[in-house]
Design a protein around this motif. Structure first.
Motif, PDB file in Angstrom:
ATOM      1  N   ASP A 103       0.919  -1.018  -0.060  1.00  0.00           N
ATOM      2  CA  ASP A 103       0.508   0.411  -0.121  1.00  0.00           C
ATOM      3  C   ASP A 103       1.072   1.547  -0.091  1.00  0.00           C
ATOM      4  O   ASP A 103       0.264   2.192  -0.863  1.00  0.00           O
ATOM      5  N   GLN A 104       1.645   1.472   0.826  1.00  0.00           N
ATOM      6  CA  GLN A 104       2.428   2.391   0.488  1.00  0.00           C
ATOM      7  C   GLN A 104       3.566   2.750  -0.806  1.00  0.00           C
ATOM      8  O   GLN A 104       3.645   3.772  -0.529  1.00  0.00           O
ATOM      9  N   ALA A 105       3.757   1.319  -0.668  1.00  0.00           N
ATOM     10  CA  ALA A 105       4.312   1.801  -2.397  1.00  0.00           C
ATOM     11  C   ALA A 105       3.561   1.540  -3.392  1.00  0.00           C
ATOM     12  O   ALA A 105       3.770   3.000  -4.017  1.00  0.00           O
ATOM     13  N   SER A 106       2.110   1.872  -3.806  1.00  0.00           N
ATOM     14  CA  SER A 106       1.704   1.902  -3.977  1.00  0.00           C
ATOM     15  C   SER A 106       0.903   3.218  -4.398  1.00  0.00           C
ATOM     16  O   SER A 106       0.901   4.392  -5.341  1.00  0.00           O
ATOM     17  N   ILE A 107       1.190   4.629  -3.198  1.00  0.00           N
ATOM     18  CA  ILE A 107       1.055   5.296  -2.946  1.00  0.00           C
ATOM     19  C   ILE A 107       2.082   6.035  -3.503  1.00  0.00           C
ATOM     20  O   ILE A 107       2.092   7.435  -3.686  1.00  0.00           O
ATOM     21  N   LEU A 108       3.265   6.504  -2.776  1.00  0.00           N
ATOM     22  CA  LEU A 108       4.248   6.435  -3.119  1.00  0.00           C
ATOM     23  C   LEU A 108       4.504   6.377  -4.686  1.00  0.00           C
ATOM     24  O   LEU A 108       4.599   7.376  -5.234  1.00  0.00           O
TER      25      LEU A 108
END
Length: 183
Positions: A103-108
């Motif tokens: 999820d963090q990678a997707s948002i970044l």
């Protein structure tokens, strides 16, 4: 001329401002993180950087730094390991902050791509953040992956939003690289 990690850091600092429309691709000297004039002079002599003095209508003069075409070419020719030799750990995963969830990678990744849209001027607008989980955004900010930006565009127009920090960009690069299927 052999360039060391300090030279590369100076070049990277200047390059990080190339997308900031407010400064027209130049790094104001008052925002420069480096303070080694000798190293900068060596880059100037090598033809990788130029020093610009800008005078406004009111008579004030400001000093700016800008990469030359040779400077851009030099940075583009470096491998990722050479680009972050002075700051990147060789092995990721040693520290808790080196991990990204999916999820963090997707948002970044989304913030990175939104900030590339020309009309946004290098910043993902705050208005578009409503679709993301604010807890994840705050976690990324506290990890040092995101930078909150406020830009004054004149005529009472302001822009607020987010940009990826060097760390955020680096972690995103390694996250996506680790997830690619082997060929």
């Amino acid at each position: 001329m052999n360039l060391d990690s300090t030279h590369i850091k100076i070049l990277k600092d200047i390059k990080s401002f190339t997308k900031v429309k407010k400064y027209r691709g130049m790094l104001p000297s008052k925002l420069a993180l480096f303070n080694q004039d000798r190293k900068f002079d060596e880059l100037l002599e090598a033809g990788l950087v130029q020093r610009l003095y800008v005078t406004t209508a009111c008579g004030s003069e400001s000093l700016y730094f800008k990469l030359t075409d040779n400077g851009h070419g030099f940075l583009d020719s470096l491998s990722p390991e050479e680009l972050c030799a002075d700051e990147c750990p060789r092995e990721y995963g040693d520290e808790e902050d080196d991990y990204l969830t999916t999820d963090q990678a997707s948002i970044l990744n989304d913030i990175y791509h939104y900030s590339k849209i020309t009309k946004h001027g290098g910043i993902m607008p705050t208005e578009l953040l409503g679709e993301f989980d604010s807890r994840i955004i705050n976690a990324l900010f506290s990890k040092g992956c995101l930078i909150r930006v406020k830009a004054d565009m004149g005529r009472s127009r302001k822009r607020k939003g987010l940009m990826l920090s060097e760390k955020g960009l680096r972690l995103l690069l390694f996250f996506t690289h680790d997830r690619e299927p082997a060929s």
